[in-house]
Design an enzyme around this catalytic site. Structure first.
Site, mmCIF file in Angstrom:
data_model
loop_
_atom_site.group_PDB
_atom_site.id
_atom_site.type_symbol
_atom_site.label_atom_id
_atom_site.label_comp_id
_atom_site.label_asym_id
_atom_site.label_seq_id
_atom_site.Cartn_x
_atom_site.Cartn_y
_atom_site.Cartn_z
ATOM 1 N N SER A 157 0.705 -1.213 -0.186
ATOM 2 C CA SER A 157 -0.027 -0.216 0.223
ATOM 3 C C SER A 157 0.650 1.268 -0.096
ATOM 4 O O SER A 157 1.823 1.400 -0.941
ATOM 5 C CB SER A 157 -1.012 -0.165 1.240
ATOM 6 O OG SER A 157 -2.121 0.893 0.883
ATOM 7 N N HIS A 184 -7.685 -6.206 0.451
ATOM 8 C CA HIS A 184 -6.412 -5.153 0.601
ATOM 9 C C HIS A 184 -5.653 -5.694 1.659
ATOM 10 O O HIS A 184 -4.327 -5.532 1.186
ATOM 11 C CB HIS A 184 -7.035 -3.724 1.079
ATOM 12 C CG HIS A 184 -5.644 -2.864 1.187
ATOM 13 N ND1 HIS A 184 -5.362 -2.250 -0.159
ATOM 14 C CD2 HIS A 184 -5.134 -2.144 2.008
ATOM 15 C CE1 HIS A 184 -4.448 -1.689 0.069
ATOM 16 N NE2 HIS A 184 -4.268 -1.266 1.282
#
Length: 254
Positions: free
Chosen positions: A85, A222
């Site tokens: 990320s 995610h």
């Protein structure tokens, strides 16, 4: 930088945490590659042993600092920069500041190419704390992961939210320099159900490397790296056993 392990092998794996993450967030992956590599994790300012330092507000400034620190301690040998990320763009910018980039393999996890960043707006909609924190809490909860559990504890929530808010603001302001690219291979990882990435966005990493791209899609959202740590570690191991040379990885990606 926090060291996780240091076996006598030529590879180094350096982990770059996600927004709100710390060096401890990647202990589970570091332990899985410790028999093959010297593993360490970058500790961003404002957390853990650096909690008295101001939170960072600019990815480029943070990358300057990490690259300078790395230059002081780096030894010869190939490296994997693993960033998840936010960590993916921090790692990317550190690579850009590192000499001999062809000794590095960048593993960009859970993040589209730098030119394809799209983050949800987190601007406050009111004056009270609930209004300010509402969109942020909703985002963290929707993405899941270990950090979401902190929201159940009022004290931890007060400690955690300013850190992740600052990280996300720095992330949202980040823009790569025009036509920026690295000279190392890129291995991109994405979760099949990750709302923050898409196949097109991840494939666009091709525009930011001169040395080839490989994409791996894993089940999960995610934070698929937490759900499928063994599979992620296997990918890192394959990188390190491809003739134990980043140039061999490059050849396999072309």
């Amino acid at each position: 930088m926090t060291t996780a392990a240091s076996p006598a092998t030529p590879w180094t794996v350096l982990f770059f945490p996600h927004s709100g993450g710390s060096a401890g967030s990647y202990q589970h992956l570091a332990e899985r590659v410790a028999d093959r590599a010297w593993a360490a994790c970058v500790q961003y300012p404002g957390r853990a042993e650096r909690d008295r330092e101001p939170l960072f507000t600019d990815v480029h400034v943070l990358a300057d600092q990490v690259a300078a620190a790395l230059a002081d301690v780096r030894e010869e040998g190939p490296m994997i920069f693993f960033g998840h990320s936010l960590g993916a763009v921090v790692a990317y910018e550190v690579v850009r500041r590192t000499p001999d980039q062809r000794q590095i393999v960048l593993v960009a996890s859970g993040h589209p190419a730098p030119s394809r960043i799209t983050l949800p707006a987190l601007d406050p909609v009111g004056d009270d704390a609930e209004d300010r924190d509402g969109p942020l809490i909703e985002l963290i909860t929707s993405l899941g992961g270990a950090d979401a559990d902190l929201l159940d504890h009022p004290v931890l929530r007060r400690m955690f939210l300013p850190v992740i808010r600052s990280d996300l603001m720095a992330h949202s302001r980040y823009r790569p320099e025009a036509d920026s690219a690295v000279d190392c291979p890129v291995v991109a990882l994405m979760g099949a159900a990750d709302p923050l990435t898409s196949a097109l966005g991840v494939r666009a990493w091709e525009q930011h490397t001169t040395s080839g791209l490989r994409v791996h899609v894993l089940p999960g959202g995610h934070f698929f790296t937490q759900q499928h740590a063994d599979e992620v570690a296997d990918i890192l191991r394959r990188v390190m056993t491809t003739d134990r040379d980043p140039q061999a990885v490059q050849a396999s990606l072309d």
